[in-house]
Design a protein around this motif. Structure first.
Motif, short mmCIF file in Angstrom:
data_model
loop_
_atom_site.label_atom_id
_atom_site.label_comp_id
_atom_site.label_asym_id
_atom_site.label_seq_id
_atom_site.Cartn_x
_atom_site.Cartn_y
_atom_site.Cartn_z
N THR A 85 -11.16 -15.73 -2.54
CA THR A 85 -12.34 -16.48 -2.33
C THR A 85 -12.89 -17.59 -0.65
O THR A 85 -13.25 -17.83 0.10
N VAL A 86 -12.00 -18.80 -1.69
CA VAL A 86 -11.82 -19.84 -0.42
C VAL A 86 -11.45 -19.69 0.75
O VAL A 86 -11.92 -20.53 1.58
N LEU A 134 -2.19 -29.82 -4.19
CA LEU A 134 -2.66 -29.98 -5.06
C LEU A 134 -4.37 -29.76 -5.46
O LEU A 134 -4.33 -30.76 -5.75
N ILE A 135 -4.80 -28.84 -5.67
CA ILE A 135 -6.35 -28.35 -6.26
C ILE A 135 -6.44 -28.09 -7.24
O ILE A 135 -6.47 -26.93 -7.34
N ASP A 136 -7.09 -28.20 -8.24
CA ASP A 136 -7.26 -27.91 -10.03
C ASP A 136 -8.84 -27.39 -9.56
O ASP A 136 -9.13 -28.21 -9.57
N SER A 137 -9.21 -25.70 -9.25
CA SER A 137 -10.36 -25.42 -8.87
C SER A 137 -10.66 -25.55 -10.77
O SER A 137 -12.47 -24.85 -10.43
N ASP A 176 -17.74 -23.03 -3.64
CA ASP A 176 -18.40 -24.03 -2.52
C ASP A 176 -17.76 -25.62 -2.49
O ASP A 176 -17.09 -26.41 -0.70
N GLU A 177 -17.08 -26.11 -3.64
CA GLU A 177 -16.61 -27.59 -3.62
C GLU A 177 -14.78 -27.49 -2.76
O GLU A 177 -15.16 -28.05 -2.06
N GLN A 210 -12.34 -30.01 4.82
CA GLN A 210 -12.69 -31.38 5.40
C GLN A 210 -11.10 -31.55 5.53
O GLN A 210 -10.56 -32.97 6.51
N TRP A 211 -10.32 -31.34 5.22
CA TRP A 211 -8.76 -31.71 5.18
C TRP A 211 -7.96 -30.77 6.23
O TRP A 211 -7.44 -31.87 7.17
N GLY A 212 -8.41 -29.16 6.88
CA GLY A 212 -8.77 -29.23 8.01
C GLY A 212 -9.08 -29.74 9.35
O GLY A 212 -7.92 -30.23 9.97
#
Ligand code: CDP
Ligand code: CDP
Length: 230
Positions: free
Chosen positions: A19-20, A199-202, A208-209, A216-218
């Protein structure tokens, strides 16, 4: 020359990778590549051919001989195998239950990684999977390891199935845990956070967040490359 980068997104089932990744690709005008769909396509063919999902020889050869084309679509990516659109058949419970066995086979992984590297050659790819940052694209300019609690991941998948699903939330959570375990414990290119992955804990966050954070990292990674070239 192009200043496009490659973005690798790995993590367990239901973390929100596809999705992301699709949203990030759309925001950056990059190409989204769903590598899980490729393993699912090989699994579909192996089951249809009556092969054992543990047979490296037979299924490995099948993976080399079959023609897999990923067509970027506005909604889902279409998967064409030997000129047949198999997209709607890749997410069945039967494939879910067998795919991690097929994904353990050396012959299958070798071929998939080869095809995936080819797709990323021109850069500008957002690729999601299990071994993208560690194995397929170790030089990806941005690597994300996306997770969420097992309960939340199972709940997300449960909601996708709708009210007619013939599986309970607990059963689904157990099946996902089993698949994650097979993916983490396999010998070749297991599911693992790359040392240089963010690491991203969703858990408890919206798509969207999470997508915005990755975009932004990209953009930051792209700026770094531009600055280094000056
Ligand atoms: O969408 P979901 O997270 O449920 O699964 P998927 O991304 O479609 O991947 C299905 C399976 O393919 C995974 O459980 C892995 O066994 C395998 N896979 C893999 O081994 N390596 C990848 N790069 C992608 C998927
Ligand atoms: O590809 P992966 O298996 O990691 O997950 P997915 O196929 O993208 O499925 C995740 C599901 O959870 C989708 O229905 C999303 O809308 C939902 N979701 C999410 O991905 N991320 C959040 N932060 C919240 C919900």
């Amino acid at each position: 020359y192009s200043h496009k980068i490659n973005i690798a997104i790995d993590g367990p089932a239901g973390a929100g990778k596809s999705t992301v990744a699709r949203m990030v690709a759309s925001a950056l005008q990059y190409i989204y590549v769903d590598t899980g769909a490729m393993y699912r396509a090989v699994t579909l063919k192996a089951l249809e051919s009556g092969f054992s999902t543990e047979d490296n020889e037979l299924v490995g050869r099948l993976a080399h001989e079959m023609d897999i084309v990923l067509l970027p679509g506005s909604d889902t990516q279409r998967v064409i195998v030997d000129d047949e659109d198999v997209t709607s058949r890749l997410r069945s419970l039967e494939i879910n239950r067998n795919v991690s066995y097929v994904a353990r086979l050396e012959g299958v992984r070798k071929r998939m990684a080869e095809l995936q590297r080819r797709m990323a050659q021109q850069k500008g790819v957002v690729m999601d999977g299990r071994d993208i940052g560690t194995h397929v694209l170790p030089d990806a300019e941005l690597k994300i390891f996306l997770t969420a609690t097992p309960r939340e991941r199972a709940t997300r998948r449960f909601l996708e199935l709708g009210p007619d699903a013939d599986i309970t939330l607990d059963q689904l959570e157990a099946e996902i845990a089993r698949r994650d375990q097979l993916d983490q414990e396999r010998e070749i290119a297991p599911l693992l956070q790359a040392p240089d992955a963010r690491l991203i804990d969703s858990t408890g966050r919206t798509v969207d967040e999470v997508a915005e954070e990755i975009v932004q990292w990209g953009l930051a990674a792209t700026r770094t490359i531009l600055a280094e070239e000056k």
